[in-house]
Scaffold this motif. Structure first.
Motif, PDB file in Angstrom:
ATOM      1  N   ARG A   1     -14.725 -24.138  73.268  1.00  0.00           N
ATOM      2  CA  ARG A   1     -16.197 -24.223  73.223  1.00  0.00           C
ATOM      3  C   ARG A   1     -16.899 -23.588  74.424  1.00  0.00           C
ATOM      4  O   ARG A   1     -18.117 -23.698  74.537  1.00  0.00           O
ATOM      5  CB  ARG A   1     -16.626 -25.696  73.109  1.00  0.00           C
TER       6      ARG A   1
ATOM      7  N   LYS B   1     -19.817 -21.486  73.944  1.00  0.00           N
ATOM      8  CA  LYS B   1     -20.992 -22.190  73.395  1.00  0.00           C
ATOM      9  C   LYS B   1     -21.663 -23.003  74.499  1.00  0.00           C
ATOM     10  O   LYS B   1     -22.448 -23.914  74.227  1.00  0.00           O
ATOM     11  CB  LYS B   1     -20.565 -23.123  72.254  1.00  0.00           C
TER      12      LYS B   1
ATOM     13  N   THR C   1     -22.372 -39.137  58.720  1.00  0.00           N
ATOM     14  CA  THR C   1     -21.669 -37.938  58.239  1.00  0.00           C
ATOM     15  C   THR C   1     -21.823 -36.795  59.245  1.00  0.00           C
ATOM     16  O   THR C   1     -20.856 -36.108  59.569  1.00  0.00           O
ATOM     17  CB  THR C   1     -22.250 -37.531  56.861  1.00  0.00           C
TER      18      THR C   1
ATOM     19  N   LEU D   1     -18.928 -34.827  61.063  1.00  0.00           N
ATOM     20  CA  LEU D   1     -18.694 -33.438  60.666  1.00  0.00           C
ATOM     21  C   LEU D   1     -18.796 -32.435  61.802  1.00  0.00           C
ATOM     22  O   LEU D   1     -17.997 -31.506  61.890  1.00  0.00           O
ATOM     23  CB  LEU D   1     -19.729 -33.034  59.610  1.00  0.00           C
ATOM     24  N   ARG D   2     -19.789 -32.635  62.707  1.00  0.00           N
ATOM     25  CA  ARG D   2     -20.065 -31.619  63.731  1.00  0.00           C
ATOM     26  C   ARG D   2     -18.832 -31.285  64.580  1.00  0.00           C
ATOM     27  O   ARG D   2     -18.458 -30.116  64.667  1.00  0.00           O
ATOM     28  CB  ARG D   2     -21.273 -32.031  64.571  1.00  0.00           C
TER      29      ARG D   2
ATOM     30  N   LEU E   1     -16.362 -29.332  62.504  1.00  0.00           N
ATOM     31  CA  LEU E   1     -16.791 -27.947  62.259  1.00  0.00           C
ATOM     32  C   LEU E   1     -16.651 -27.099  63.516  1.00  0.00           C
ATOM     33  O   LEU E   1     -16.247 -25.949  63.462  1.00  0.00           O
ATOM     34  CB  LEU E   1     -18.264 -27.915  61.793  1.00  0.00           C
TER      35      LEU E   1
ATOM     36  N   VAL F   1     -16.977 -21.387  54.391  1.00  0.00           N
ATOM     37  CA  VAL F   1     -17.689 -22.629  54.704  1.00  0.00           C
ATOM     38  C   VAL F   1     -16.836 -23.871  54.453  1.00  0.00           C
ATOM     39  O   VAL F   1     -15.902 -23.841  53.652  1.00  0.00           O
ATOM     40  CB  VAL F   1     -18.978 -22.795  53.844  1.00  0.00           C
ATOM     41  N   VAL F   2     -17.205 -24.922  55.154  1.00  0.00           N
ATOM     42  CA  VAL F   2     -16.642 -26.240  54.858  1.00  0.00           C
ATOM     43  C   VAL F   2     -17.590 -26.907  53.867  1.00  0.00           C
ATOM     44  O   VAL F   2     -18.815 -26.825  54.014  1.00  0.00           O
ATOM     45  CB  VAL F   2     -16.525 -27.065  56.154  1.00  0.00           C
TER      46      VAL F   2
ATOM     47  N   VAL G   1     -21.813 -33.307  49.766  1.00  0.00           N
ATOM     48  CA  VAL G   1     -21.929 -33.912  51.098  1.00  0.00           C
ATOM     49  C   VAL G   1     -22.444 -32.966  52.186  1.00  0.00           C
ATOM     50  O   VAL G   1     -23.255 -33.357  53.013  1.00  0.00           O
ATOM     51  CB  VAL G   1     -20.558 -34.463  51.580  1.00  0.00           C
ATOM     52  N   VAL G   2     -21.988 -31.728  52.206  1.00  0.00           N
ATOM     53  CA  VAL G   2     -22.116 -30.943  53.446  1.00  0.00           C
ATOM     54  C   VAL G   2     -23.299 -29.977  53.480  1.00  0.00           C
ATOM     55  O   VAL G   2     -24.141 -30.040  54.393  1.00  0.00           O
ATOM     56  CB  VAL G   2     -20.814 -30.146  53.735  1.00  0.00           C
TER      57      VAL G   2
ATOM     58  N   ASN H   1     -25.561 -34.425  45.365  1.00  0.00           N
ATOM     59  CA  ASN H   1     -25.521 -35.807  45.853  1.00  0.00           C
ATOM     60  C   ASN H   1     -26.110 -36.762  44.814  1.00  0.00           C
ATOM     61  O   ASN H   1     -25.547 -37.834  44.544  1.00  0.00           O
ATOM     62  CB  ASN H   1     -26.278 -35.870  47.183  1.00  0.00           C
TER      63      ASN H   1
HETATM   64  N1  ACO Z   1     -19.092 -24.803  57.230  1.00  0.00           N
HETATM   65  C1  ACO Z   1     -18.566 -24.266  58.345  1.00  0.00           C
HETATM   66  N2  ACO Z   1     -19.152 -24.326  59.557  1.00  0.00           N
HETATM   67  C2  ACO Z   1     -20.349 -24.941  59.600  1.00  0.00           C
HETATM   68  C3  ACO Z   1     -20.973 -25.515  58.474  1.00  0.00           C
HETATM   69  C4  ACO Z   1     -20.278 -25.426  57.237  1.00  0.00           C
HETATM   70  N3  ACO Z   1     -20.742 -25.951  56.114  1.00  0.00           N
HETATM   71  N4  ACO Z   1     -22.156 -26.071  58.858  1.00  0.00           N
HETATM   72  C5  ACO Z   1     -22.273 -25.868  60.183  1.00  0.00           C
HETATM   73  N5  ACO Z   1     -21.181 -25.191  60.627  1.00  0.00           N
HETATM   74  C6  ACO Z   1     -20.841 -24.821  62.002  1.00  0.00           C
HETATM   75  C7  ACO Z   1     -21.916 -24.032  62.700  1.00  0.00           C
HETATM   76  O1  ACO Z   1     -21.729 -22.655  62.470  1.00  0.00           O
HETATM   77  C8  ACO Z   1     -21.695 -24.417  64.126  1.00  0.00           C
HETATM   78  O2  ACO Z   1     -20.600 -23.719  64.644  1.00  0.00           O
HETATM   79  P1  ACO Z   1     -20.620 -23.237  66.181  1.00  0.00           P
HETATM   80  O3  ACO Z   1     -21.181 -24.380  66.982  1.00  0.00           O
HETATM   81  O4  ACO Z   1     -19.197 -22.934  66.480  1.00  0.00           O
HETATM   82  O5  ACO Z   1     -21.528 -22.056  66.210  1.00  0.00           O
HETATM   83  C9  ACO Z   1     -21.237 -25.880  64.045  1.00  0.00           C
HETATM   84  O6  ACO Z   1     -20.751 -26.044  62.714  1.00  0.00           O
HETATM   85  C10 ACO Z   1     -22.319 -26.883  64.291  1.00  0.00           C
HETATM   86  O7  ACO Z   1     -23.423 -26.431  63.604  1.00  0.00           O
HETATM   87  P2  ACO Z   1     -24.836 -27.041  63.816  1.00  0.00           P
HETATM   88  O8  ACO Z   1     -25.815 -26.036  63.350  1.00  0.00           O
HETATM   89  O9  ACO Z   1     -24.973 -27.595  65.193  1.00  0.00           O
HETATM   90  O10 ACO Z   1     -24.749 -28.243  62.883  1.00  0.00           O
HETATM   91  P3  ACO Z   1     -25.775 -28.562  61.804  1.00  0.00           P
HETATM   92  O11 ACO Z   1     -26.940 -29.151  62.481  1.00  0.00           O
HETATM   93  O12 ACO Z   1     -25.946 -27.404  60.884  1.00  0.00           O
HETATM   94  O13 ACO Z   1     -25.039 -29.695  61.027  1.00  0.00           O
HETATM   95  C11 ACO Z   1     -23.995 -30.575  59.195  1.00  0.00           C
HETATM   96  C12 ACO Z   1     -23.997 -29.417  60.162  1.00  0.00           C
HETATM   97  C13 ACO Z   1     -23.776 -31.841  59.970  1.00  0.00           C
HETATM   98  C14 ACO Z   1     -22.837 -30.409  58.239  1.00  0.00           C
HETATM   99  C15 ACO Z   1     -25.341 -30.569  58.417  1.00  0.00           C
HETATM  100  O14 ACO Z   1     -25.350 -29.489  57.546  1.00  0.00           O
HETATM  101  C16 ACO Z   1     -25.615 -31.829  57.684  1.00  0.00           C
HETATM  102  O15 ACO Z   1     -26.120 -32.802  58.253  1.00  0.00           O
HETATM  103  N6  ACO Z   1     -25.313 -31.853  56.335  1.00  0.00           N
HETATM  104  C17 ACO Z   1     -25.651 -32.946  55.486  1.00  0.00           C
HETATM  105  C18 ACO Z   1     -24.782 -34.144  55.759  1.00  0.00           C
HETATM  106  C19 ACO Z   1     -25.295 -35.334  54.991  1.00  0.00           C
HETATM  107  O16 ACO Z   1     -26.110 -36.064  55.491  1.00  0.00           O
HETATM  108  N7  ACO Z   1     -24.792 -35.489  53.729  1.00  0.00           N
HETATM  109  C20 ACO Z   1     -25.252 -36.469  52.790  1.00  0.00           C
HETATM  110  C21 ACO Z   1     -24.777 -37.854  53.026  1.00  0.00           C
HETATM  111  S1  ACO Z   1     -23.086 -38.110  52.720  1.00  0.00           S
HETATM  112  C22 ACO Z   1     -22.921 -38.943  51.218  1.00  0.00           C
HETATM  113  O17 ACO Z   1     -23.821 -39.218  50.523  1.00  0.00           O
HETATM  114  C23 ACO Z   1     -21.552 -39.263  50.787  1.00  0.00           C
END
Ligand code: ACO
Length: 331
Positions: free
Chosen positions: A88, A91, A129, A133-134, A137, A148-149, A174-175, A281
């Motif tokens: 990191r 970053k 979540t 996840l953060r 990722l 993507v994840v 979820v994501v 969702n």
């Molecule tokens: N795939 C791969 N990498 C990713 C993805 C993804 N889908 N999303 C973000 N990243 C990477 C970014 O490129 C970044 O990488 P880096 O720091 O090396 O450059 C890192 O992950 C962190 O990215 P951020 O922009 O800081 O994170 P972000 O604020 O975009 O959050 C998150 C990512 C947490 C996945 C967001 O998209 C999110 O909150 N998603 C929804 C989660 C949620 O609440 N789901 C519903 C509830 S769960 C349920 O009901 C079961």
């Protein structure tokens, strides 16, 4: 045998080490005792020994023989901090930041997986979540072939004529809040892979869902789905897929035949790709609450398996999620 019973049998056949960062949480400790007793995984509980013991006492869980590690005092934390800093530093993470971060059980657990000291991770009984996840990722990152994840929900429906003996795979629920056409194509390919490897589908049949079936409605949002279908065809020419399809056209044979004649998947799809996270969702919750389906969630596209729990999860949910993570780690 239900899908989850099959997953558990597979987990037992090659036991994997799964780290549980929320190791001082009662449901987690109880789940660890079941996982160990049933031979489903080798759990590792993170937390202070006193807190883990207190949680075990409260939960009435026998944790004899279960490994525990305390990120606050662990001698290996310095090694994890060095590795985290290397990953990191571009970053803006400093060595001091890294040393502090690895004392957080979530980051410590992720570093165990990253360095191969654990085969997978399950968390989310306490963390949100996003919190779970953060770090995954940022540190574990996506598989080289994946952009993507995302996630798949495995929906085990009472109506056994649907999908694969009642089992449908939904993605992404979820994501990714607002996937592009390209991201949707990758979500579909990852979901088909989950269907094959985790659920044992011999033939994933992927439908890209919409409010339109094969051009019956015109809208920019429909164009996006059509682009995703074209891209997925290019990226995975051997995968059976089609779209855009309405939900009923995707899963009901007569409606599929009438709305999308000649489609290779309409009416018999077993993998359903939702246009965005709102739809996915909401869709899985309707299938669960109104349709009476049992549902099991996994992340897909990560380079090593890490899975999220709902904060309302039961002990059984944790056991099931660890078993699925263990099977993902076998692949
Ligand atoms: N795939 C791969 N990498 C990713 C993805 C993804 N889908 N999303 C973000 N990243 C990477 C970014 O490129 C970044 O990488 P880096 O720091 O090396 O450059 C890192 O992950 C962190 O990215 P951020 O922009 O800081 O994170 P972000 O604020 O975009 O959050 C998150 C990512 C947490 C996945 C967001 O998209 C999110 O909150 N998603 C929804 C989660 C949620 O609440 N789901 C519903 C509830 S769960 C349920 O009901 C079961």
């Amino acid at each position: 045998m239900s899908m989850i019973e099959k997953v558990k049998a597979k987990a037992k056949s090659d036991i994997k080490k799964i780290v549980l960062p929320e190791g001082d949480e009662e449901r987690t400790v109880k789940a660890a005792s079941i996982l160990k007793a049933e031979g489903l995984a080798e759990p590792v509980l993170l937390g202070s020994p006193e807190k883990i013991k207190a949680a075990a006492d409260k939960a009435g869980a026998d944790i004899t023989g279960i490994a525990t590690e305390d990120p606050e005092t662990s001698p290996i934390a310095a090694e994890y901090a060095d590795a985290l800093y290397e990953i990191r530093k571009n970053k803006g993470v400093t060595p001091e930041d890294a040393a502090k971060l690895v004392r957080d059980p979530m980051y410590y657990g992720i570093m165990m997986v990253k360095t191969g000291d654990a085969d997978g991770l399950v968390s989310g009984a306490v963390h949100t979540t996003g919190d779970m996840l953060r770090p995954a990722l940022q540190i574990i990152k996506t598989k080289p072939e994946m952009k993507v994840v995302s996630s798949s929900f495995l929906m085990d429906c009472p109506n056994k004529s649907l999908g694969e003996d009642g089992l449908l795979v939904y993605a992404d629920c979820v994501v990714m809040p607002a996937p592009t056409a390209e991201e949707l194509a990758y979500i579909a390919i990852a979901a088909a892979d989950t269907a094959k490897r985790l659920c044992g589908f011999t033939e994933p049949r992927v439908a890209f869902l919409s409010f339109s079936s094969k051009g019956s409605a015109k809208h920019d949002s429909v164009n996006k789905i059509q682009q995703a279908v074209a891209l997925a065809h290019e990226l995975a020419p051997d995968l059976l897929l089609d779209g855009e399809l309405q939900y009923d056209a995707a899963i009901v044979p007569e409606i599929g035949a009438s709305k999308a004649p000649g489609s290779p998947v309409a009416g018999r799809a077993n993998v359903l790709i939702f246009p965005d996270l709102q739809a996915g969702n909401i869709g899985y919750k309707i299938t669960q609450r109104v349709g009476g389906a049992d549902c099991f969630a996994v992340l897909q596209g990560l380079n090593m398996p890490c899975n999220d729990l709902s904060r309302g999860c039961s002990v059984e949910d944790i056991v099931n999620t660890v078993a699925m993570t263990a099977v993902q780690a076998q692949i």
